[in-house]
Design a protein around this motif. Structure first.
Motif, PDB file in Angstrom:
ATOM      1  N   SER A   1       9.782  -1.662  -1.824  1.00 24.92           N
ATOM      2  CA  SER A   1      10.312  -0.284  -1.799  1.00 24.92           C
ATOM      3  C   SER A   1      11.618  -0.203  -2.583  1.00 24.92           C
ATOM      4  O   SER A   1      11.873   0.788  -3.275  1.00 24.92           O
ATOM      5  CB  SER A   1      10.512   0.195  -0.357  1.00 24.92           C
TER       6      SER A   1
ATOM      7  N   ALA B   1       0.841  -1.205   0.000  1.00 27.48           N
ATOM      8  CA  ALA B   1       0.000   0.000   0.000  1.00 27.48           C
ATOM      9  C   ALA B   1       0.872   1.250   0.000  1.00 27.48           C
ATOM     10  O   ALA B   1       1.894   1.300   0.694  1.00 27.48           O
ATOM     11  CB  ALA B   1      -0.865  -0.007   1.261  1.00 27.48           C
ATOM     12  N   TYR B   2       0.464   2.276  -0.763  1.00 30.06           N
ATOM     13  CA  TYR B   2       1.131   3.581  -0.709  1.00 30.06           C
ATOM     14  C   TYR B   2       0.088   4.684  -0.692  1.00 30.06           C
ATOM     15  O   TYR B   2      -0.846   4.690  -1.508  1.00 30.06           O
ATOM     16  CB  TYR B   2       2.118   3.747  -1.882  1.00 30.06           C
TER      17      TYR B   2
HETATM   18  C1  LIG Z   1      -2.149   2.199   4.312  1.00 29.54           C
HETATM   19  C2  LIG Z   1      -0.638   2.197   4.084  1.00 29.54           C
HETATM   20  C3  LIG Z   1      -0.057   3.252   3.385  1.00 29.54           C
HETATM   21  C4  LIG Z   1       1.322   3.273   3.189  1.00 29.54           C
HETATM   22  N1  LIG Z   1       1.884   4.334   2.554  1.00 29.54           N
HETATM   23  C5  LIG Z   1       3.226   4.396   2.390  1.00 29.54           C
HETATM   24  C6  LIG Z   1       3.829   5.537   1.775  1.00 29.54           C
HETATM   25  O1  LIG Z   1       3.159   6.481   1.351  1.00 29.54           O
HETATM   26  N2  LIG Z   1       5.184   5.548   1.645  1.00 29.54           N
HETATM   27  C7  LIG Z   1       5.980   4.506   2.104  1.00 29.54           C
HETATM   28  O2  LIG Z   1       7.212   4.570   1.949  1.00 29.54           O
HETATM   29  N3  LIG Z   1       5.421   3.420   2.699  1.00 29.54           N
HETATM   30  C8  LIG Z   1       4.083   3.332   2.836  1.00 29.54           C
HETATM   31  N4  LIG Z   1       3.508   2.221   3.408  1.00 29.54           N
HETATM   32  C9  LIG Z   1       4.381   1.063   3.709  1.00 29.54           C
HETATM   33  C10 LIG Z   1       4.484   0.168   2.436  1.00 29.54           C
HETATM   34  O3  LIG Z   1       3.228  -0.437   2.178  1.00 29.54           O
HETATM   35  C11 LIG Z   1       5.503  -0.960   2.586  1.00 29.54           C
HETATM   36  O4  LIG Z   1       5.236  -1.660   3.778  1.00 29.54           O
HETATM   37  C12 LIG Z   1       6.926  -0.441   2.622  1.00 29.54           C
HETATM   38  O5  LIG Z   1       7.256   0.223   1.394  1.00 29.54           O
HETATM   39  C13 LIG Z   1       7.913  -1.605   2.828  1.00 29.54           C
HETATM   40  O6  LIG Z   1       7.695  -2.538   1.809  1.00 29.54           O
HETATM   41  P1  LIG Z   1       8.876  -3.522   1.386  1.00 29.54           P
HETATM   42  O7  LIG Z   1       8.307  -4.585   0.499  1.00 29.54           O
HETATM   43  O8  LIG Z   1      10.053  -2.769   0.843  1.00 29.54           O
HETATM   44  O9  LIG Z   1       9.353  -4.145   2.752  1.00 29.54           O
HETATM   45  P2  LIG Z   1       8.616  -5.335   3.584  1.00 29.54           P
HETATM   46  O10 LIG Z   1       9.345  -6.596   3.261  1.00 29.54           O
HETATM   47  O11 LIG Z   1       7.151  -5.316   3.365  1.00 29.54           O
HETATM   48  O12 LIG Z   1       8.914  -4.841   5.035  1.00 29.54           O
HETATM   49  C14 LIG Z   1      10.211  -4.712   5.577  1.00 29.54           C
HETATM   50  C15 LIG Z   1      10.137  -4.002   6.922  1.00 29.54           C
HETATM   51  O13 LIG Z   1       9.944  -2.590   6.727  1.00 29.54           O
HETATM   52  C16 LIG Z   1       9.015  -2.071   7.646  1.00 29.54           C
HETATM   53  N5  LIG Z   1       8.482  -0.818   7.071  1.00 29.54           N
HETATM   54  C17 LIG Z   1       7.345  -0.611   6.374  1.00 29.54           C
HETATM   55  N6  LIG Z   1       7.220   0.674   5.986  1.00 29.54           N
HETATM   56  C18 LIG Z   1       8.314   1.302   6.442  1.00 29.54           C
HETATM   57  C19 LIG Z   1       8.753   2.641   6.357  1.00 29.54           C
HETATM   58  N7  LIG Z   1       8.042   3.600   5.741  1.00 29.54           N
HETATM   59  N8  LIG Z   1       9.945   2.939   6.952  1.00 29.54           N
HETATM   60  C20 LIG Z   1      10.674   1.997   7.573  1.00 29.54           C
HETATM   61  N9  LIG Z   1      10.297   0.698   7.687  1.00 29.54           N
HETATM   62  C21 LIG Z   1       9.133   0.365   7.139  1.00 29.54           C
HETATM   63  C22 LIG Z   1       8.051  -3.219   7.794  1.00 29.54           C
HETATM   64  O14 LIG Z   1       7.333  -3.128   9.002  1.00 29.54           O
HETATM   65  C23 LIG Z   1       8.975  -4.432   7.803  1.00 29.54           C
HETATM   66  O15 LIG Z   1       9.485  -4.660   9.096  1.00 29.54           O
HETATM   67  C24 LIG Z   1       2.131   2.186   3.645  1.00 29.54           C
HETATM   68  C25 LIG Z   1       1.528   1.118   4.326  1.00 29.54           C
HETATM   69  C26 LIG Z   1       0.173   1.132   4.544  1.00 29.54           C
HETATM   70  C27 LIG Z   1      -0.447  -0.037   5.290  1.00 29.54           C
END
Ligand SMILES: Cc1cc2nc3c(=O)[nH]c(=O)nc-3n(C[C@H](O)[C@H](O)[C@H](O)COP(=O)(O)OP(=O)(O)OC[C@H]3O[C@@H](n4cnc5c(N)ncnc54)[C@H](O)[C@@H]3O)c2cc1C
Length: 240
Positions: free
Chosen positions: A83, A54-55
């Protein structure tokens, strides 16, 4: 309107060392119908397959470009999947999205009341969309943004936020840094520390909180336990 659609990356730019902003357009050219504060699911192609994440939409609906929107993504260095893949995207890349979703929005009744917005990191994205939307009206209740960042280099959308603070009597910006440089004269420490001083007891604002769970939980605790807030006046979105 179908909720599963394809978007194309128009441009990406760095907002800080670990955060990139992305402008997307709907490939079918039709508007994206959403409210400021909502989010989309992105089906991101990664080495391990498609990861759905989600973003928050970081821009308000734009009547001049109703088929475009912006997001900002923190590059999660430790264990990040989607990300990291998003940060590698080049203009022209296509992604499936689903949405909009979410209730972290400003309902009409709440828009008539003062609000305190509390964000850390990319948690500021839905707030930026709300502010872009609401500050189009010069008249209205006061809106305060308390924005927690590590250092000055991490203050996302800084020039835009400062310009609004300078030009709109409705809006005030309160940046607090957890690792400030010596020259920093503004607020210091975590956001929860500054919440009480930004709440006028005579005009209790609705409070909107967005960021990682640890911060959201702490701010909610301060509001409920220390300031006697009713939870109906607290709105939050958690990113992890
Ligand atoms: C409703 C909603 C809206 C969101 N909007 C945004 C947004 O606008 N911008 C954004 O960057 N992310 C946002 N997120 C978080 C995003 O969905 C992902 O979880 C994030 O990008 C990490 O994904 P990943 O696959 O790289 O890592 P994953 O493998 O999914 O997670 C790795 C770790 O990173 C942690 N994590 C998640 N988000 C962050 C963060 N921002 N900073 C540090 N650690 C984090 C997780 O808890 C986990 O421990 C949002 C989440 C939700 C539920």
């Amino acid at each position: 309107m179908q909720s599963q659609r394809t978007v194309e990356l128009v441009e990406a730019k760095a907002l800080s060392s670990g955060v990139k902003a992305f402008v997307f357009r709907m490939l079918d050219g039709a508007p994206l119908d959403y409210a400021a504060g909502q989010w989309l699911n992105f089906d991101v192609a990664t080495e391990a397959g498609v990861a759905r994440r989600a973003y928050s939409i970081a821009s308000a609906p734009d009547p001049e470009h109703p088929d475009r929107f912006e997001i900002a993504v923190t590059r999660v260095e430790e264990g990040g999947v989607a990300s990291i893949a998003l940060h590698e995207l080049a203009a022209g890349a296509r992604i499936e999205v689903d949405g909009p979703h979410g209730f972290f929005t400003r309902e009409d009744a709440a828009r008539a009341l003062p609000a305190l917005l509390v964000a850390t990191g990319t948690g500021v994205c839905p707030m930026r969309a709300m502010l872009q939307d609401e500050l189009r009206n010069a008249e209205g209740p006061p809106l305060r943004l308390l924005f927690g960042c590590r250092s000055e280099a991490d203050v996302l959308f800084r020039s835009e936020l400062e310009a609004w603070a300078a030009t709109s009597p409705r809006f005030s910006l309160h940046v607090t840094l957890s690792r400030p440089g010596e020259a920093w004269t503004g607020l210091r420490g975590y956001v929860q520390r500054h919440v009480p001083s930004l709440i006028d007891p005579a005009a209790k604002p609705h409070v909107y909180i967005c960021g990682l769970t640890k911060m959201v939980t702490e701010v909610r605790r301060v509001l409920k336990d220390d300031l006697g807030y009713d939870r109906k006046m607290i709105h939050s979105e958690r990113y992890d």
